[in-house]
Design an enzyme around this catalytic site. Structure first.
Site, PDB file in Angstrom:
ATOM      1  N   ASP A  52      30.715  41.002  36.188  1.00 56.97           N
ATOM      2  CA  ASP A  52      31.475  42.130  36.284  1.00 56.97           C
ATOM      3  C   ASP A  52      31.036  43.374  36.031  1.00 56.97           C
ATOM      4  OD1 ASP A  52      33.901  40.124  37.222  1.00 56.97           O
ATOM      5  OD2 ASP A  52      33.065  39.612  35.207  1.00 56.97           O
ATOM      6  N   HIS A  92      34.509  41.700  31.888  1.00 55.82           N
ATOM      7  CA  HIS A  92      35.548  41.460  32.956  1.00 55.82           C
ATOM      8  C   HIS A  92      36.687  41.935  32.828  1.00 55.82           C
ATOM      9  CE1 HIS A  92      38.947  38.586  34.198  1.00 55.82           C
ATOM     10  NE2 HIS A  92      38.170  38.441  34.953  1.00 55.82           N
ATOM     11  N   GLU A 128      30.169  41.545  40.643  1.00 62.01           N
ATOM     12  CA  GLU A 128      31.706  41.888  41.312  1.00 62.01           C
ATOM     13  C   GLU A 128      31.941  43.327  40.765  1.00 62.01           C
ATOM     14  OE1 GLU A 128      36.287  40.388  40.502  1.00 62.01           O
ATOM     15  OE2 GLU A 128      34.773  39.152  39.893  1.00 62.01           O
TER      16      GLU A 128
END
Length: 369
Positions: free
Chosen positions: A73, A86, A146
């Protein structure tokens, strides 16, 4: 030698006769027939069941477990640096507190990102995006990137694209690096900036329509993305089939038990995002069937080599059932020695040696966990 996008045998999907196999759709740029069933393995936030998520330790664990990819992330600090975490705050996974967007890169680099997971990881740091790209660019593993809450970080799409371009990761990508997000507008923006980089749309219950991934969604996503990676509970066989009809690849998240592995494989998914990449490492019984498959494909395995290798794996399987870790590891090391002897005596081909040696190492690592 581990190959990029190597495939693993999926646990518990053999039929009793060992004679019928169900190959899945493979998304690898270099398909192989090394396994009976092919599925891409993605380590969620690295090997996060075994090391603190989104750290170098977790990413190294994914490499060690022979995952095809690890997922991470990306967020942006107050001073515009890209870091891996995250949550939008540092509170849960470090010894600090505060929002990432309100902290500088240097402030975040001072934090301990490992002790929360286990004292043995004390001192583990929050990695930067650049650090990860530098460390793993030449490793035989892909990265699923991500963009986490990109609406909080104006310009993050361009920053990520610039970093990838700087590392030449936009050239001849072959799907080794993929950018995804729950924010589909951000995915579209990134696709416009760097169309050579494959993209994916994450789909949770908030993005689905009454718990369904509709054809309208699939048609729209297919115009700017190659992957659709949904919450596992949004999938069934029909939905997976519809996803494939739109030429999309699907890697559901996040699998934390082996029962879900079996269910998703039966649905026909292309890959599995999991905290436990070892869930898809073959056991000794499956390796015996792999030997038979390789023989049917015309690979060189002498009759005596076949007998000795399978007999050795029978012993290993016995110790697996007894959950005798020491004996499994000892006999799998013996299996590796047997492979080396047969290779030297030209009783097995280099390909057979490489495939079985890789699986043996993976199985040993699984039992060391």
């Amino acid at each position: 030698m581990r190959k990029f996008l190597s495939r693993f045998l999926v646990l518990s999907v053999f039929v009793v006769s060992f004679s019928i196999f169900f190959p899945l759709t493979s998304v690898s740029a270099s398909k192989n027939s090394n396994n009976l069933i092919e599925t891409t393995v993605i380590g969620h936030r690295g090997g996060s069941a075994h090391a603190p998520e989104n750290t170098i330790a977790a990413f190294d664990k994914a490499v060690e477990l022979n995952a095809d990819y690890f997922e991470l992330d990306v967020q942006m600090t107050k001073d515009g640096e890209l870091i891996i975490m995250h949550d939008t705050t540092v509170d849960r996974t470090t010894d600090g507190s505060g929002k990432i967007k309100d902290l500088t890169f240097e402030e975040i680099k001072q934090l301990d990102a490992g002790s929360w997971f286990d004292p043995s990881f004390a001192g583990e740091k929050v990695p930067s995006f650049e650090e990860v790209l530098d460390r793993y660019r030449d490793e035989d593993i892909g990265i699923l990137i991500e963009l986490k809450d990109p609406e909080l970080y104006p310009g993050i799409e361009q920053k990520v694209a610039d970093a990838l371009i700087e590392h030449n990761m936009d050239e001849s990508n072959n799907d080794k690096w993929i950018v995804q997000s729950f924010n589909w507008e951000s995915v579209q923006k990134f696709h416009e900036i760097l169309p050579s980089m494959p993209t994916g749309a994450l789909v949770g219950h908030g993005e689905a329509e009454d718990g369904e991934i509709t054809n309208e969604m699939l048609e729209s996503i297919s115009s700017y993305a190659k992957y659709i990676n949904p919450n596992k509970s949004l999938l069934d066989k029909n939905t997976v089939d519809r996803i494939h009809q739109y030429n999309l690849t699907t890697w559901p998240y996040t699998i934390k038990d082996e029962e879900w592995v079996d269910r998703l494989i039966d649905m026909g998914v292309d890959g599995i995002i999991t905290d436990n990449p070892e869930f898809l490492i073959p056991n000794a019984k499956q390796m015996k069937s792999l030997i038979d498959k390789l023989i049917k494909e015309g690979e060189l395995i002498g009759e005596k080599a076949k007998h000795d290798l399978k007999l050795h794996l029978t012993s290993v399987h016995h110790y697996e059932k007894e959950e005798n870790t020491d004996k499994v590891i000892k006999h799998m090391n013996g299996f590796k020695s047997l492979l080396e002897q047969n290779k030297e005596n030209k009783q097995i081909s280099d390909k057979v040696y490489s495939i079985l040696y890789d699986h043996a190492n993976a199985l040993i690592q699984k039992w060391k966990l």
